[in-house]
Scaffold this active site. Structure first.
Site, mmCIF file in Angstrom:
data_model
loop_
_atom_site.group_PDB
_atom_site.id
_atom_site.type_symbol
_atom_site.label_atom_id
_atom_site.label_comp_id
_atom_site.label_asym_id
_atom_site.label_seq_id
_atom_site.Cartn_x
_atom_site.Cartn_y
_atom_site.Cartn_z
ATOM 1 N N ARG A 78 0.913 -1.201 -0.072
ATOM 2 C CA ARG A 78 0.063 0.029 0.066
ATOM 3 C C ARG A 78 0.898 1.376 -0.005
ATOM 4 O O ARG A 78 1.393 1.720 1.108
ATOM 5 C CB ARG A 78 -1.214 0.154 1.179
ATOM 6 C CG ARG A 78 -1.838 1.244 1.343
ATOM 7 C CD ARG A 78 -2.583 1.147 2.744
ATOM 8 N NE ARG A 78 -3.198 2.347 2.680
ATOM 9 C CZ ARG A 78 -3.123 3.479 3.371
ATOM 10 N NH1 ARG A 78 -1.979 3.417 3.722
ATOM 11 N NH2 ARG A 78 -3.724 4.478 3.749
ATOM 12 N N LYS A 107 -2.997 5.880 9.059
ATOM 13 C CA LYS A 107 -3.896 6.552 7.681
ATOM 14 C C LYS A 107 -4.432 7.806 7.837
ATOM 15 O O LYS A 107 -5.118 8.105 8.990
ATOM 16 C CB LYS A 107 -4.836 5.476 7.569
ATOM 17 C CG LYS A 107 -4.390 4.103 6.841
ATOM 18 C CD LYS A 107 -5.885 3.432 6.565
ATOM 19 C CE LYS A 107 -5.337 2.094 5.933
ATOM 20 N NZ LYS A 107 -6.495 1.482 5.169
ATOM 21 N N SER A 120 -12.864 -3.303 1.864
ATOM 22 C CA SER A 120 -12.976 -2.541 3.182
ATOM 23 C C SER A 120 -14.463 -2.347 3.555
ATOM 24 O O SER A 120 -14.985 -1.726 2.685
ATOM 25 C CB SER A 120 -12.241 -1.201 3.167
ATOM 26 O OG SER A 120 -10.786 -1.502 2.983
#
Length: 219
Positions: A47, A149, A119
């Site tokens: 990611r 995040k 998600s």
């Protein structure tokens, strides 16, 4: 070419990282991922997101390197929200967020070549996922407050997580703010395992951390 077929055991100790998550200047992402693989993680998601993250050729090159590393350890390599990169690296899976490209579109693009994770942090999202053929697993959170995040959704907490697991027909992996201490609260929710960023990326002892994850969710 088909990648590794999905099985819920892959969610037990699921490491997510990009170059932006390695805060120790003396370590590279590649070194941390290799260490995590040696320690026994069950899945890795690449990611690469944020102002300092890699783009273009550098990102593609890093993805290929990590892809090969995961293949050496027979651990699934999953790409976050980048179908083109997932296809290019012959990834085992791709993970899609609610704000990313629509999961139905992703499923159409990749067909049977890799598995897809989605998600979901509300019951409504889980119910839609239950009706969508082709999704393999659900990522739910953030369970606890997280600093990894910048765009993290509101914290859902352990009780809500347990309700989402109950509603889901698919295996669920917990994400968000998980530590070696609070991970002990999670098996009772019914999740298949935990997905972590900083818990491994910033661990002083990756072997101990991964062992904690694996023993908390023994098969």
């Amino acid at each position: 070419m088909m990648g590794l077929p999905f099985e819920s055991g892959m969610l037990r100790s699921y490491f997510i990282a990009g170059t932006q998550d390695i805060k120790d200047k003396h370590k590279t992402l590649e070194e941390v991922v290799k260490q995590a693989l040696e320690a026994g993680i069950t899945a890795f998601q690449y990611r690469e997101k944020g102002p300092t993250s890699l783009t273009g050729d550098a990102k593609a090159k890093m993805a290929q390197t990590l892809r090969e590393l995961c293949a050496d350890y027979q651990v699934p390599f999953i790409v976050d929200d980048d179908v083109a990169l997932a296809v290019q690296t012959n990834a085992d899976g791709v993970h899609v967020g609610q704000k990313d490209e629509r999961v139905t579109q992703v499923l159409k693009e990749i067909g049977e070549t890799m598995f897809v994770g989605l998600s979901c942090d509300t019951k409504a999202q889980i119910e839609i996922a239950n009706q969508t053929v082709g999704i393999s697993y659900i990522g739910s959170g953030p369970v606890y407050p997280t600093g990894s995040k910048a765009d993290a959704d509101p914290v859902i907490g352990v009780d809500s997580l347990a309700n989402l697991v109950k509603a889901s027909q698919l295996p669920v992996v917990a994400i968000g703010g998980i530590t070696e201490e609070n991970i002990q609260e999670l098996p009772k929710t019914g999740v298949a395992g935990t997905a972590v960023i900083s818990m491994i990326a910033q661990s002083e002892d990756v072997f101990r951390t991964v062992k904690t994850m694996n023993t908390t969710f023994e098969k």
